[in-house]
Design a protein around this motif. Structure first.
Motif, PDB file in Angstrom:
ATOM      1  N   HIS A  74       4.030  -7.726   0.971  1.00  0.00           N
ATOM      2  CA  HIS A  74       3.549  -9.087   1.196  1.00  0.00           C
ATOM      3  C   HIS A  74       2.855  -9.623  -0.054  1.00  0.00           C
ATOM      4  O   HIS A  74       2.106  -8.921  -0.730  1.00  0.00           O
ATOM      5  CB  HIS A  74       2.610  -9.163   2.407  1.00  0.00           C
ATOM      6  N   PHE A  81       1.843 -16.722   2.871  1.00  0.00           N
ATOM      7  CA  PHE A  81       2.267 -15.325   2.894  1.00  0.00           C
ATOM      8  C   PHE A  81       3.779 -15.268   2.749  1.00  0.00           C
ATOM      9  O   PHE A  81       4.506 -15.992   3.449  1.00  0.00           O
ATOM     10  CB  PHE A  81       1.873 -14.655   4.208  1.00  0.00           C
ATOM     11  N   TRP A 139       5.109  -3.216   5.226  1.00  0.00           N
ATOM     12  CA  TRP A 139       5.827  -4.406   4.770  1.00  0.00           C
ATOM     13  C   TRP A 139       5.204  -4.928   3.478  1.00  0.00           C
ATOM     14  O   TRP A 139       3.982  -5.013   3.339  1.00  0.00           O
ATOM     15  CB  TRP A 139       5.783  -5.495   5.833  1.00  0.00           C
ATOM     16  N   ILE A 186       1.033  -8.255  10.091  1.00  0.00           N
ATOM     17  CA  ILE A 186       1.900  -7.641   9.085  1.00  0.00           C
ATOM     18  C   ILE A 186       2.135  -6.195   9.497  1.00  0.00           C
ATOM     19  O   ILE A 186       1.190  -5.400   9.559  1.00  0.00           O
ATOM     20  CB  ILE A 186       1.258  -7.703   7.687  1.00  0.00           C
ATOM     21  N   PRO A 221       6.937  -9.189  11.384  1.00  0.00           N
ATOM     22  CA  PRO A 221       5.770 -10.061  11.198  1.00  0.00           C
ATOM     23  C   PRO A 221       5.806 -11.257  12.144  1.00  0.00           C
ATOM     24  O   PRO A 221       6.880 -11.755  12.493  1.00  0.00           O
ATOM     25  CB  PRO A 221       5.893 -10.508   9.732  1.00  0.00           C
ATOM     26  N   TYR A 273       2.336  -3.331  -0.727  1.00  0.00           N
ATOM     27  CA  TYR A 273       2.415  -2.842   0.642  1.00  0.00           C
ATOM     28  C   TYR A 273       1.153  -2.050   0.973  1.00  0.00           C
ATOM     29  O   TYR A 273       0.449  -1.570   0.086  1.00  0.00           O
ATOM     30  CB  TYR A 273       3.654  -1.953   0.847  1.00  0.00           C
ATOM     31  N   PRO A 279       3.365  -9.191  -4.657  1.00  0.00           N
ATOM     32  CA  PRO A 279       3.829  -8.425  -3.500  1.00  0.00           C
ATOM     33  C   PRO A 279       3.441  -6.957  -3.609  1.00  0.00           C
ATOM     34  O   PRO A 279       3.645  -6.315  -4.634  1.00  0.00           O
ATOM     35  CB  PRO A 279       5.356  -8.612  -3.557  1.00  0.00           C
ATOM     36  N   LEU A 314       6.723 -12.284   2.899  1.00  0.00           N
ATOM     37  CA  LEU A 314       6.884 -10.891   3.318  1.00  0.00           C
ATOM     38  C   LEU A 314       8.304 -10.408   3.096  1.00  0.00           C
ATOM     39  O   LEU A 314       9.263 -11.179   3.186  1.00  0.00           O
ATOM     40  CB  LEU A 314       6.523 -10.732   4.802  1.00  0.00           C
TER      41      LEU A 314
END
Length: 341
Positions: free
Chosen positions: A242, A175, A240, A236, A31, A159, A157, A177
């Protein structure tokens, strides 16, 4: 609850960003914050003037179609999530005109404990065609933008099976990650009912309970965080995890999802994951080990091309990808499901 150290900052670069620099960022699969990437957008300039100005900017450019919105009560603390028993989500859905939603959003600024409100993942081109024409991301000219509008909300969180550039238009957004290899340490929730499409982490990042979720400390050791100001963007990478926290009473984000290199007609990896769980998850351990070897050989090609030893006419579904091959594979799967239940 145990206090955790501050996570590492997400690396940053300053705009302008050339196509070559962007491709270097993507190839690193990490990222990156792109400071000021869309700072010249008219929408960002309106947002810098005031919340009322950006809302009016959107109203003046909105189409007549309704939008879908969600709302959670004040007791949710802005977190769109589950009810305590995990039987349902803690928010309700409604539909209506965008100007009405924006009016309610501005009214909510005057309330001490407002409900959490959001319009999520609407097509910009369908919702506000002039907005799409006036605010263009040159790095991704062929990717359709989507817009997210709300107040102070928290998204758990999760993906995406896509790459993502998210551009902050109004309000600040934080954010956090995590790399894909930390999936187990994030304690994903149910598949059947999800707030964000794919399973979300059950850990509340604002108050992580390490007694209930002890491995989260390992995930946190690789967490990266950044706060975006209006005009900033974040890249992103594919897959990942986030979390997104909107920090202002009026918050607007435009994002671009795409999956480069995905052949036309290929199946959905997420659907395949569900089918894999149906087929493999409940087999005895020794049988699962056999199928792990098969997947490594045929799918992940850890020993190289599994059809390298076959002549072209005999490769069949192991041959080069094309729509006809994918159609043939779907036919095989349909026949298999028809006989296997």
């Amino acid at each position: 609850m145990t206090e955790l150290p501050a996570p590492a900052p997400i690396p940053e670069i300053e705009a302008p960003v050339t196509r070559e620099a962007f491709e270097d960022i993507r190839s690193a699969t990490r990222p990156v914050i792109l400071r000021g990437l869309v700072g010249s957008w008219p929408a960002v300039e309106a947002a810098r003037r005031s919340d009322e100005a950006i809302c009016q900017y959107l109203i003046d450019r909105s189409a007549s179609r309704p939008v879908d919105a969600i709302a959670a009560p004040p007791r949710a603390g802005g977190r769109f999530f589950y009810t305590d028993d995990l039987r349902s989500l803690n928010f309700v859905k409604a539909s209506g005109p965008l100007p009405a939603f924006l009016g309610d959003l501005l009214k909510a600024k005057t309330i001490d404990a407002p409900p959490a409100m959001a319009v999520q993942s609407e097509s910009v081109e369908a919702l506000a065609p002039p907005f799409a024409r006036e605010n263009v991301l040159a790095l991704l000219p062929d990717v359709a933008p989507r817009i997210w509008i709300g107040n102070r909300i928290r998204v758990a969180p999760h993906y995406d099976a896509k790459e993502n550039v998210a551009c902050c238009v109004a309000g600040r957004r934080r954010f956090t990650l995590f790399p894909p290899q930390r999936t187990a340490d994030l304690y994903p929730g149910p598949f059947e009912l999800t707030p964000a499409g794919t399973p979300v982490s059950m850990v509340d990042l604002a108050e992580p309970d390490l007694e209930e979720f002890p491995r989260f400390a390992d995930a946190w050791s690789e967490a990266e965080v950044a706060t975006l100001e209006p005009g900033d963007a974040i890249y992103i990478p594919y897959g990942w995890w986030h979390s997104v926290e909107s920090l202002e009473p009026v918050s607007i984000l435009v994002n671009y999802w795409w999956a480069p290199g995905k052949p036309d007609g290929v199946g959905s990896p997420y659907d395949a994951l569900l089918h894999a769980m149906l087929a493999f998850k409940h087999l005895p351990a020794d049988q699962r080990a056999v199928w792990r070897e098969m997947l490594d050989y045929y799918v992940f090609e850890r020993s190289g091309d599994p059809a390298a030893h076959l002549p072209g006419q005999a490769k069949g579904i192991l041959g080069p990808p094309n729509p006809e091959l994918f159609a043939q594979m779907r036919g095989l799967i349909r026949r298999a499901l028809g006989t296997a239940g």
